[in-house]
Design a protein around this motif. Structure first.
Motif, PDB file in Angstrom:
ATOM      1  N   ALA A  64       0.834  -1.207   0.000  1.00  0.00           N
ATOM      2  CA  ALA A  64       0.000   0.000   0.000  1.00  0.00           C
ATOM      3  C   ALA A  64       0.865   1.252   0.000  1.00  0.00           C
ATOM      4  CB  ALA A  64      -0.940  -0.002   1.205  1.00  0.00           C
ATOM      5  N   VAL A  86      -1.346   2.372  -4.308  1.00  0.00           N
ATOM      6  CA  VAL A  86      -2.382   3.403  -4.295  1.00  0.00           C
ATOM      7  C   VAL A  86      -2.715   3.844  -5.724  1.00  0.00           C
ATOM      8  CG1 VAL A  86      -2.881   5.785  -3.606  1.00  0.00           C
ATOM      9  CG2 VAL A  86      -1.862   4.198  -1.957  1.00  0.00           C
ATOM     10  N   PHE A 113     -10.255   7.196   0.072  1.00  0.00           N
ATOM     11  CA  PHE A 113     -10.450   5.742   0.052  1.00  0.00           C
ATOM     12  C   PHE A 113     -11.947   5.408   0.186  1.00  0.00           C
ATOM     13  CE2 PHE A 113      -5.982   5.990   1.090  1.00  0.00           C
ATOM     14  CZ  PHE A 113      -5.440   4.915   0.411  1.00  0.00           C
TER      15      PHE A 113
END
Ligand SMILES: Cc1cc2nc3c(=O)[nH]c(=O)nc-3n(C[C@H](O)[C@H](O)[C@H](O)COP(=O)(O)OP(=O)(O)OC[C@H]3O[C@@H](n4cnc5c(N)ncnc54)[C@H](O)[C@@H]3O)c2cc1C
Ligand code: FES
Lengths: 428, 106
Positions: free
Chosen positions: A9, A14, A67
């Motif tokens: 991540a 991302v 997110f």
């Protein structure tokens, strides 16, 4: 419904998730990152962070809201340890924390981990590495301590030089030891190495080249169970360089554990093709963990693993498109930057396989460009405090243009005006 | 807080509440505002955070520094008089900013 599992991540992970959504993917996306932090940028860690100019919120890549809005599930602080797949490519991942994550598509953006020094003494207090946020959170305050006056940096690559520059700017006595005969030797040609040697020395950093380390020295712990503190490093000629703090920056190793477990081809990284597809034809990999056929200029052959933000982002975009069945190939000009004190280095292209270099401008002015050629064709450039030349060269390379070597050194003509279409390679 | 209103090339606007001290670029990228890439994270290395500053914001932000000025010569969409690299525009508390993003970044 499709479920994409992204392992890792950071920059690549991302971006991969972002691009999936940008391309209209409405399936589930689960991203797992081992670090307990929100996904963040690494470059500031060896720059502004060490100078105490930044706090954690300044380096995050995306807000929590981002997110949520895109329905991307982020699991932070847990590590994927095993992955099982069936013949359809679907499978289940298991984490250290006991999670079980079913998926139908798999992306590996596992990055790289720091190469450790295998010498006695690396566990003394005051010995630091610099790869992730936890390293930076430990090193920042340690460097700010007035008692940490003498700093030894081991390794003359980008991380070492950036850390050394930051420590100098904090007024520390800094000695950098490098095992080979020149700085950043893996990436740049001699004129750029020589410039950085002189420039860092001008700024008060001692630099020892060709230094073989024997061990790291320290005082033994007084209280039981406590680690002793570092006092210096010893070279193999017996020379001792005193230190209150040691920063080790000797490179990284791609994280390929999961790829190996999945039986994917691994050769200095997870081997992928120009579509970021691994050897099984369905897993994608992107960023520091991946090795790809050299994208630029076409035809050089060989594979490269590139450690840069740009590469992580561009590969991630390609990988996302590939997962969605689109025909995508990596085709941008790789680029990189490094900020050391007031010196901005910007590198466009890949210089691997160059057969000539041209220095444009006078390195002593701390503003110059080194152009790399192969068969008289421009393939890359190092630009020091020359952002306009960097941008011009990057765009020229993207358009397949070159600058005749004999014209490149002439600073009376603006670089922008010297570009010509590159000769088309003649098939043999 | 501060407010930034981003107008895309096609006229759509996005309004984001930003943290004072963050840049116009960071505020855009962290919140997924299209039109600003910010590849170098604001270290003045990439020129992918080019914006046109709206008239009502020009006085608030002023003109580019020397290095920024040089880089504006190399942006994907030709620079204009009101061009800035948005990573160099730091938000001040209680202010409202208006910028337009170009059709293309590098
Ligand atoms: C201090 C520093 C300064 C830098 N400066 C620059 C610079 O100036 N310019 C530039 O272009 N580049 C710079 N870089 C390089 C750049 O940051 C990297 O190339 C980039 O971060 C690569 O992104 P990535 O997503 O591929 O990998 P990473 O950033 O390494 O991220 C991978 C993530 O995956 C996680 N992970 C791995 N395995 C698992 C698992 N099994 N389960 C769960 N999570 C896992 C890791 O914990 C990690 O967080 C710098 C790097 C460092 C460390
Ligand atoms: S974000 Fe790279 S120059 Fe502004």
């Amino acid at each position: 419904m499709e479920t994409t599992l992204i392992v890792g991540a950071c920059q690549a992970g991302v971006q991969l998730a972002a691009t999936l959504r940008d391309l209209g993917d409405s399936g589930a996306i689960v991203m797992v990152g081992e670090e307990a932090h929100r996904p963040y940028q690494r470059p500031p860690l060896s720059k502004g962070w060490l100078k105490g100019e930044l706090e954690p919120d300044d380096v995050i890549l995306r807000t929590r809201q981002w997110f949520d809005d895109r329905d991307i599930e982020l699991i932070a602080g847990d590590r994927v340890v095993t992955i099982h797949r069936d013949d359809t490519g679907a499978g289940v991942a298991h984490t250290l924390g006991g999670r079980r994550i079913p998926f139908t598509r798999l992306a590996l953006t596992t990055g790289a981990s720091v190469r450790r020094l295998t010498l006695p003494g690396t566990d003394y207090r005051g010995v630091h590495y610099l790869r992730d946020a936890d390293d930076a959170i430990a090193l920042g305050p340690a460097l700010a301590e007035p008692s940490a006056q003498r700093v030894v940096v081991i390794g003359g690559g980008f991380i070492g030089l950036e850390a050394a520059a930051a420590a100098r700017q904090l007024g520390k006595d800094v000695t950098l030891v490098e095992g080979t005969g020149r700085l950043i030797g893996r990436v740049v040609a001699e004129p750029t190495s020589a410039f950085y040697l002189a420039a860092h020395r001008r700024r008060g950093t001692e630099i020892v080249l060709g230094a073989r380390l024997e061990r790291i020295l320290g005082v033994d712990a007084s209280a039981a169970g406590r680690r002793g503190s570092v006092t210096g490093v010893e070279l193999d000629d017996g020379r001792i360089i005193p230190a209150d703090l040691v920063v080790i920056g000797i490179g990284v190793l791609p994280r390929v554990e999961l790829a190996v477990q999945l039986g994917l081809e691994v050769d200095g990284g997870i081997v992928v093709d120009a579509s970021c597809l691994a050897s099984d034809g369905r897993t994608v990999a992107a960023g520091d963990c991946a090795v790809m056929p050299n994208p630029y200029p076409a035809g050089l052959g060989g594979r490269v693993r590139i450690e840069s933000v740009n590469n992580a982002l561009e590969q991630a975009k390609v990988a996302a498109a590939t997962l969605l069945g689109e025909d995508a190939t990596y085709s941008t000009v790789p680029w990189f930057w490094s900020d050391q004190a007031d010196l901005k280095l910007q590198i466009a292209g890949l210089s691997a396989g160059y057969d000539a270099v041209v220095v444009r401008g006078d390195p002593d002015t701390e503003r110059f460009t080194v152009l790399y050629y192969r068969d008289d064709r421009l393939i890359a450039a190092d630009c020091v405090n020359q952002p306009a030349e960097f941008l011009a060269i990057k765009q020229a390379l993207a358009k397949g243009q070159t600058i005749p070597p004999e014209a490149a050194a002439d600073t009376s003509v603006r670089l922008k005006q010297s570009f010509v279409d590159a000769p088309v390679a003649v098939a043999s | 807080m501060s407010t930034v209103v981003y107008t895309a090339d096609d006229g759509t606007t996005t309004t984001i509440e930003g943290r004072p001290g963050d840049s116009v670029m960071e505020t855009a990228v962290r919140n997924g505002v299209p039109g600003i890439v910010g590849e170098c994270g604001g270290s003045l290395s990439c020129a992918t955070c080019h914006v046109f500053v709206a008239p009502e914001t020009v006085d608030l932000v002023g003109g580019p520094g020397d290095l920024e000025d040089e880089m504006l010569d190399g942006t994907a969409v030709e620079r204009r008089e009101n061009s800035r690299l948005s990573c160099q525009i730091k938000l001040q508390d209680g202010c409202e900013y208006h910028v337009t993003t170009p059709s293309e970044q590098l």
